[in-house]
Design an enzyme around this catalytic site. Sequence first.
Site, short mmCIF file in Angstrom:
data_model
loop_
_atom_site.label_atom_id
_atom_site.label_comp_id
_atom_site.label_asym_id
_atom_site.label_seq_id
_atom_site.Cartn_x
_atom_site.Cartn_y
_atom_site.Cartn_z
N LEU A 193 0.87 -1.17 0.00
CA LEU A 193 0.00 0.00 0.00
C LEU A 193 0.91 1.21 0.00
O LEU A 193 1.93 1.23 0.71
CB LEU A 193 -0.89 0.03 1.25
N ASP A 194 0.58 2.24 -0.79
CA ASP A 194 1.44 3.41 -0.78
C ASP A 194 1.38 4.09 0.58
O ASP A 194 0.47 3.85 1.38
CB ASP A 194 1.10 4.37 -1.93
N ALA A 195 2.35 4.95 0.85
CA ALA A 195 2.51 5.51 2.18
C ALA A 195 1.27 6.26 2.66
O ALA A 195 0.94 6.23 3.85
CB ALA A 195 3.73 6.44 2.21
#
Length: 262
Positions: free
Chosen positions: A120-122
Amino acid sequence: MTIDPQGTPTNPEAAADGVRLQKVMASAGVASRRVSEDLIAAGRVRVNGKVVTELGRRIHPDHDQIMVDNVAIQLDTSRRYVMLNKPVGVVSSMQDESGRPDLREFTEQFEERLFNVGRLDAMTSGLLILTNDGDLAHILAHPSFGVMKTYIAKVEGRVTAQTIQLLQTGIELDDGPINADKARILTSPPGDGFSLVELTLHSGRNRIVRRMMEAVGHPVVDLVRRQFGPLHLGTLRAGDLRDLTKVELGQLLTISRADTEY
């Protein structure tokens, strides 16, 4: 003795040097030996895809696969499977080269060396699986597997039914066409406020939800992954984690083995 394409003996007598099936099932936490024997006799147990009813059947837990009532069983008790509600600001890495908060703060408490399944992106929060099962992680994270994922996106502007239809029909991005498997409006207040949209898709392309919503004119303000395959985030709070239940693990293993040929 016959051998299947994976090199597994298909003749029960070929597994005579293995472990009794009911003992393996009891060790895996399926049920007591006596109840396991009842399950076998009732024809509810499969070994490598084939129903087994003989109580004397022996198997090799290191490579044979068991299903009970068509749900896969993990025989290797050293494997661990954890659900994390990844908070915003944490990168999906075990060691971020830029020094940003990473997943180590959540995995250091476990004796096992856990790693994440997919990313998952930040700035996206939500459901992330941590495990030491490399085979499962590879299958679930591989683009060809296409595990379904459901996201809740808070987006700018008022999303209309026409926009939802467009997301499901398909749009063109820089890296090719894409469409949501399902999409629906949760809230869409009048005016220029924010809308909540639920998107379900099997694509594993980078930042795909954010890019899709940007393409239809509704940039994402906040994004949460609520579901990964059969797993639901439920009431797990951001930053918290828990072991998968036996039911959840069985569901996850079952879909990961769906294309296995015995």
